[in-house]
Every structure is written in C-alpha cells, then in structure tokens.
Design a protein around this motif. Structure first.
Motif, short mmCIF file in Angstrom:
data_model
loop_
_atom_site.label_atom_id
_atom_site.label_comp_id
_atom_site.label_asym_id
_atom_site.label_seq_id
_atom_site.Cartn_x
_atom_site.Cartn_y
_atom_site.Cartn_z
N THR A 1 0.80 -1.22 0.00
CA THR A 1 0.00 0.00 0.00
C THR A 1 0.83 1.28 0.00
OG1 THR A 1 -0.14 0.06 2.42
CG2 THR A 1 -1.91 -1.11 1.24
N VAL A 2 2.14 1.20 0.23
CA VAL A 2 2.96 2.40 0.38
C VAL A 2 4.19 2.31 -0.52
CG1 VAL A 2 4.39 3.74 1.99
CG2 VAL A 2 2.20 2.83 2.75
N ILE A 3 4.50 3.43 -1.19
CA ILE A 3 5.77 3.56 -1.89
C ILE A 3 6.56 4.62 -1.14
CG2 ILE A 3 6.97 4.14 -4.04
CD1 ILE A 3 4.48 3.24 -5.56
N ALA A 4 7.76 4.26 -0.71
CA ALA A 4 8.59 5.16 0.07
C ALA A 4 9.07 6.34 -0.77
CB ALA A 4 9.78 4.41 0.65
N ALA A 5 9.41 7.42 -0.11
CA ALA A 5 9.89 8.63 -0.78
C ALA A 5 11.08 8.31 -1.68
CB ALA A 5 10.29 9.66 0.26
N GLY A 6 11.02 8.77 -2.92
CA GLY A 6 12.12 8.61 -3.86
C GLY A 6 12.29 7.22 -4.45
N GLU A 7 11.43 6.27 -4.13
CA GLU A 7 11.59 4.90 -4.61
C GLU A 7 10.64 4.58 -5.77
OE1 GLU A 7 11.67 1.86 -1.65
OE2 GLU A 7 13.18 2.90 -0.46
N THR A 8 11.00 3.51 -6.49
CA THR A 8 10.18 3.02 -7.60
C THR A 8 9.65 1.64 -7.23
OG1 THR A 8 11.40 4.25 -9.26
CG2 THR A 8 10.17 2.34 -10.03
N ALA A 9 8.39 1.41 -7.50
CA ALA A 9 7.75 0.10 -7.27
C ALA A 9 7.14 -0.34 -8.60
CB ALA A 9 6.68 0.22 -6.20
N SER A 10 6.73 -1.61 -8.66
CA SER A 10 6.11 -2.09 -9.89
C SER A 10 4.97 -3.04 -9.57
CB SER A 10 7.12 -2.78 -10.79
OG SER A 10 7.57 -3.99 -10.22
N VAL A 11 4.07 -3.15 -10.53
CA VAL A 11 2.98 -4.11 -10.49
C VAL A 11 3.06 -4.88 -11.80
CG1 VAL A 11 0.49 -4.46 -10.35
CG2 VAL A 11 1.55 -2.56 -9.11
N SER A 12 3.26 -6.19 -11.71
CA SER A 12 3.26 -7.05 -12.89
C SER A 12 1.94 -7.80 -12.93
CB SER A 12 4.42 -8.05 -12.83
OG SER A 12 5.64 -7.37 -12.80
N ILE A 13 1.38 -7.94 -14.11
CA ILE A 13 0.10 -8.61 -14.26
C ILE A 13 0.35 -10.01 -14.81
CG2 ILE A 13 -2.20 -8.50 -15.27
CD1 ILE A 13 -1.62 -5.44 -15.68
N VAL A 14 0.01 -11.02 -14.01
CA VAL A 14 0.19 -12.42 -14.39
C VAL A 14 -1.13 -13.13 -14.11
CG1 VAL A 14 1.50 -14.53 -13.99
CG2 VAL A 14 2.63 -12.32 -13.76
N THR A 15 -1.72 -13.74 -15.12
CA THR A 15 -3.00 -14.43 -14.96
C THR A 15 -2.92 -15.81 -15.60
OG1 THR A 15 -3.95 -13.63 -17.02
CG2 THR A 15 -4.25 -12.24 -15.09
N ASN A 16 -3.99 -16.57 -15.51
CA ASN A 16 -4.01 -17.89 -16.15
C ASN A 16 -4.78 -17.87 -17.47
OD1 ASN A 16 -6.53 -17.56 -15.08
ND2 ASN A 16 -6.58 -19.48 -13.97
N ILE A 17 -5.18 -16.69 -17.92
CA ILE A 17 -5.89 -16.57 -19.20
C ILE A 17 -5.40 -15.33 -19.96
CG2 ILE A 17 -7.99 -17.72 -18.39
CD1 ILE A 17 -9.23 -14.90 -18.07
N ASP A 18 -5.63 -15.31 -21.25
CA ASP A 18 -5.41 -14.10 -22.03
C ASP A 18 -6.52 -13.12 -21.69
OD1 ASP A 18 -3.36 -15.44 -23.29
OD2 ASP A 18 -4.46 -15.81 -25.13
N THR A 19 -6.14 -11.93 -21.31
CA THR A 19 -7.14 -10.94 -20.94
C THR A 19 -6.58 -9.55 -21.10
OG1 THR A 19 -8.78 -10.34 -19.26
CG2 THR A 19 -6.59 -10.97 -18.47
N MET A 20 -7.41 -8.55 -20.95
CA MET A 20 -6.98 -7.16 -21.04
C MET A 20 -7.96 -6.29 -20.28
SD MET A 20 -7.88 -6.28 -24.94
CE MET A 20 -9.40 -6.90 -25.67
N GLY A 21 -7.59 -5.03 -20.13
CA GLY A 21 -8.46 -4.10 -19.43
C GLY A 21 -7.81 -2.74 -19.28
N TYR A 22 -8.21 -2.04 -18.24
CA TYR A 22 -7.73 -0.69 -17.95
C TYR A 22 -7.57 -0.57 -16.45
CZ TYR A 22 -12.61 0.07 -16.74
OH TYR A 22 -13.85 -0.02 -16.17
N GLY A 23 -7.16 0.58 -15.95
CA GLY A 23 -6.99 0.70 -14.51
C GLY A 23 -6.81 2.13 -14.05
N THR A 24 -6.57 2.26 -12.75
CA THR A 24 -6.29 3.56 -12.15
C THR A 24 -5.15 3.42 -11.14
OG1 THR A 24 -7.92 3.22 -10.38
CG2 THR A 24 -8.67 4.40 -12.37
N ILE A 25 -4.44 4.51 -10.94
CA ILE A 25 -3.44 4.62 -9.88
C ILE A 25 -3.82 5.85 -9.07
CG2 ILE A 25 -1.01 4.92 -9.28
CD1 ILE A 25 -0.35 3.89 -12.15
N GLU A 26 -3.99 5.68 -7.76
CA GLU A 26 -4.35 6.78 -6.87
C GLU A 26 -3.32 6.87 -5.76
OE1 GLU A 26 -8.67 6.78 -5.78
OE2 GLU A 26 -8.58 4.82 -6.78
N TRP A 27 -3.09 8.09 -5.26
CA TRP A 27 -2.17 8.24 -4.13
C TRP A 27 -2.66 9.31 -3.17
CZ3 TRP A 27 0.29 12.81 -2.90
CH2 TRP A 27 0.33 13.79 -3.89
#
Length: 127
Positions: free
Chosen positions: A74-100
């Motif tokens: 839930t937290v990204i520290a000051a000055g740092e980079t984080a990532s979210v990788s999407i791994v599923t068991n099916i072919d799929t797609m969509g959209y999203g949001t990033i809030e802080w």
C-alpha cells in the motif's frame, strides 16, 4: 480567493488512468502481461492504490504481483520506484487507475510518475 482555495483542495493526493493493459499466454501456459512502474517523486511516503479492471469493468483480483511496495503493498517510500506485474491464467486485457495520498498528511501537489511497459501514463506528466 475562491480560485486559490480550489487549487489547494486536491493537494496531497492524485490519480491517473492506465488506459490499457493486456496479458498473453504462450502455448497454453501462464499468461504474462504488462508491467506498471510507479515512481514516488516526492520527499514523503505515499499511500498508493492500483486498481485493475477487466474488459467487463469487474476488478482483476488475482494476478497483480507487487514489488518494492511497503506495508502490505500500500505504500511507496519517498524517492523509490515500485512495480505491479500482471500475471494471470488466461489471455485478458483491461484498464486501470493509480491513486495516491500522502501518508502523513503532507501537502505535495504531485507525487508520482508512472509507465506501463515503458510508455508513460498521464501523458508523461507527474500526478
């Protein structure tokens, strides 16, 4: 005076759209997908929420892998980079949001920049 007050009404928080994400499986195996990189450009820790939606607008609940987030992803520290990788068991797609939001109530005007597969979100502008 009202305009000045409104310009600070949203300080300490921000939001952007992830216009598209996708996963593809090779030979019927696990579907690997896009990588979202999120950098905290502020001097403060930020509470970050990434929400991924399927094409039918339901929330993707299994598949996101969080890296370098703190406090239960839930937290990204000051000055740092984080990532979210999407791994599923099916072919799929969509959209999203990033809030802080600022963790300790600081008043940053912008806090994050992000890319998805090295393509900038928010037209490359901090949010």
């Amino acid at each position: 005076m009202l305009i000045a007050a409104q310009s600070f009404a949203f300080a300490g928080s921000g939001k952007t759209i992830i216009p598209h994400w996708e996963t593809e499986s090779e030979y019927g195996g696990t579907a690997t997908g896009d990588n979202i990189y999120i950098s905290n450009i502020s001097a403060h820790d930020l509470i970050v929420k990434v929400t991924l939606y399927n094409t039918d607008s339901s929330i993707l609940t299994s598949g996101p892998l969080y890296r370098n987030f703190k406090e239960n992803n839930t937290v990204i520290a000051a000055g740092e980079t984080a990532s979210v990788s999407i791994v599923t068991n099916i072919d799929t797609m969509g959209y999203g949001t990033i809030e802080w939001n600022n963790k300790a109530g600081e008043d940053d005007i912008v806090g994050l920049i992000s890319t998805i597969n090295f393509q900038p979100t928010n037209s490359g502008k901090p949010f």
